[in-house]
Design an enzyme around this catalytic site. Structure first.
Site, PDB file in Angstrom:
ATOM      1  N   LYS A 209      43.304  50.697  33.677  1.00 53.85           N
ATOM      2  CA  LYS A 209      41.855  50.736  33.399  1.00 53.85           C
ATOM      3  C   LYS A 209      41.451  51.906  32.505  1.00 53.85           C
ATOM      4  O   LYS A 209      42.205  52.848  32.313  1.00 53.85           O
ATOM      5  CB  LYS A 209      41.084  50.729  34.721  1.00 53.85           C
ATOM      6  CG  LYS A 209      41.102  49.334  35.347  1.00 53.85           C
ATOM      7  CD  LYS A 209      40.212  49.202  36.558  1.00 53.85           C
ATOM      8  CE  LYS A 209      40.292  47.765  37.091  1.00 53.85           C
ATOM      9  NZ  LYS A 209      39.588  47.604  38.380  1.00 53.85           N
ATOM     10  N   ARG A 244      46.339  46.947  43.621  1.00 60.64           N
ATOM     11  CA  ARG A 244      46.360  45.810  42.689  1.00 60.64           C
ATOM     12  C   ARG A 244      46.878  46.312  41.348  1.00 60.64           C
ATOM     13  O   ARG A 244      46.214  47.117  40.701  1.00 60.64           O
ATOM     14  CB  ARG A 244      44.951  45.226  42.567  1.00 60.64           C
ATOM     15  CG  ARG A 244      44.852  43.995  41.670  1.00 60.64           C
ATOM     16  CD  ARG A 244      43.424  43.459  41.661  1.00 60.64           C
ATOM     17  NE  ARG A 244      43.304  42.292  40.802  1.00 60.64           N
ATOM     18  CZ  ARG A 244      43.115  42.360  39.481  1.00 60.64           C
ATOM     19  NH1 ARG A 244      43.008  43.529  38.874  1.00 60.64           N
ATOM     20  NH2 ARG A 244      43.019  41.259  38.772  1.00 60.64           N
TER      21      ARG A 244
HETATM   22  C1  8Y7 Z   1      39.810  44.510  40.168  1.00 55.49           C
HETATM   23  C2  8Y7 Z   1      39.816  43.175  40.611  1.00 55.49           C
HETATM   24  C3  8Y7 Z   1      39.824  43.229  38.427  1.00 55.49           C
HETATM   25  C4  8Y7 Z   1      39.777  45.535  41.149  1.00 55.49           C
HETATM   26  C5  8Y7 Z   1      39.780  43.795  42.818  1.00 55.49           C
HETATM   27  C6  8Y7 Z   1      41.175  44.629  35.621  1.00 55.49           C
HETATM   28  C7  8Y7 Z   1      39.813  40.933  39.501  1.00 55.49           C
HETATM   29  C8  8Y7 Z   1      39.848  44.044  35.775  1.00 55.49           C
HETATM   30  N1  8Y7 Z   1      39.830  44.523  38.806  1.00 55.49           N
HETATM   31  N2  8Y7 Z   1      39.805  42.812  41.914  1.00 55.49           N
HETATM   32  N3  8Y7 Z   1      39.818  42.390  39.507  1.00 55.49           N
HETATM   33  N4  8Y7 Z   1      39.759  45.130  42.471  1.00 55.49           N
HETATM   34  N5  8Y7 Z   1      39.754  43.505  44.127  1.00 55.49           N
HETATM   35  O1  8Y7 Z   1      41.272  45.542  34.753  1.00 55.49           O
HETATM   36  O2  8Y7 Z   1      39.736  46.737  40.887  1.00 55.49           O
HETATM   37  O3  8Y7 Z   1      42.151  44.258  36.283  1.00 55.49           O
HETATM   38  S1  8Y7 Z   1      39.790  42.603  36.795  1.00 55.49           S
END
Ligand code: 8Y7
Length: 263
Positions: A209, A244
């Site tokens: 990010k 994640r």
């Molecule tokens: C997150 C996410 C994304 C996060 C959860 C990216 C779908 C953006 N970020 N879901 N999703 N937490 N739970 O850069 O931080 O991965 S999308």
């Protein structure tokens, strides 16, 4: 204990472009299987980009992108999470074998989502995001970001419990990068421990990010592994249950060394 890994599997048309829908699903399934073999505890399948300004995707398109992949992975014995804000995608993904719902709107984007989640046995990730992906960055204003994000998550947990979702199925996530500036993201990462007061397991998503180049200097998304690992280790130190990430094997290597060096 080290956090469990949620591997990120984006199934947008540009992600697995080896021509035609079938090839796309097969390529995505293979990538998900590789993440599982590398040690991911679950694979998070997403068919709509939540980047600020990303185009909206129709229900039909999102179903076509994600459901064959959910089905293929679940059939192969891989635990699957569905990353969606649409109740119809949740319902189809649950039927195809998904065991976790990851909704960046914390089940607020569609009125039906709460009932779909409550009527399932799935685990549910409640992420904090002010507004929606198109409005969130204009809402990045907080006096006390940790306190305000925690209060908002506590309110969503209460709504879910009132709708019949047992607390034991909920996971809370501060939503790094969603309606937050660099200072907010850093304050959340610094203050992660405060989120344990919510009384549910925590998930942290910061892989690749923009907080990384914001702190360490410009780096294209593919060159952000070192910063991603630094944040993963901070999450481990803070006791998050889930991370994640894009880079499963690399993150697990860092976490295993971190664990082995602890007193
Ligand atoms: C997150 C996410 C994304 C996060 C959860 C990216 C779908 C953006 N970020 N879901 N999703 N937490 N739970 O850069 O931080 O991965 S999308």
């Amino acid at each position: 204990m080290i956090p469990r890994i949620m591997g990120i599997l984006n199934v947008t048309p540009d992600s697995f472009s080896d021509g035609g829908r079938h090839g796309t699903a097969d390529g995505a399934i293979a990538a998900g299987l590789r993440m599982f073999e590398a040690g991911a505890a679950i694979v998070d399948v997403g068919g709509e980009s939540t980047r600020p300004g990303a185009p909206e995707v129709s229900l039909e398109e999102e179903l076509q992108r994600t459901i064959p992949v959910v089905e293929g992975l679940a059939r192969a014995g891989v635990p699957v999470s569905i990353d969606t804000m649409k109740a119809g995608v949740m319902r189809a993904a649950l039927a195809a074998g998904a065991g976790m719902l990851n909704d960046v709107s914390a089940l607020q984007a569609e009125a039906e989502s709460l009932a779909v989640a409550a009527g399932s046995k799935a685990q549910v990730v409640l992420m904090h995001m002010p507004g929606n992906p198109r409005t969130m960055q204009g809402l990045a204003a907080y006096d006390d970001v940790v306190g305000e994000v925690r209060a908002a998550l506590a309110a969503r947990i209460a709504v879910c419990e009132a709708a019949g979702l047992a607390r034991g199925r909920l996971i809370a996530d501060p939503g790094i990068g969603f309606g937050k500036g660099v200072g907010h993201n850093l304050a959340l990462l610094r203050g992660l421990e405060a989120f344990h007061a919510l009384g549910v397991p925590l998930l942290l998503g910061a892989s690749r990010k923009s907080v990384i180049p914001a702190v360490a200097g410009a780096a294209p998304v593919t060159d952000r592994l070192p910063g991603s690992l630094a944040i993963a280790l901070r999450g481990a130190e803070a006791g998050v249950a889930w991370l994640r990430v894009h880079d499963v094997a690399e993150t697990l290597q860092a976490l295993k060394l971190w664990e082995a060096m602890r007193g």
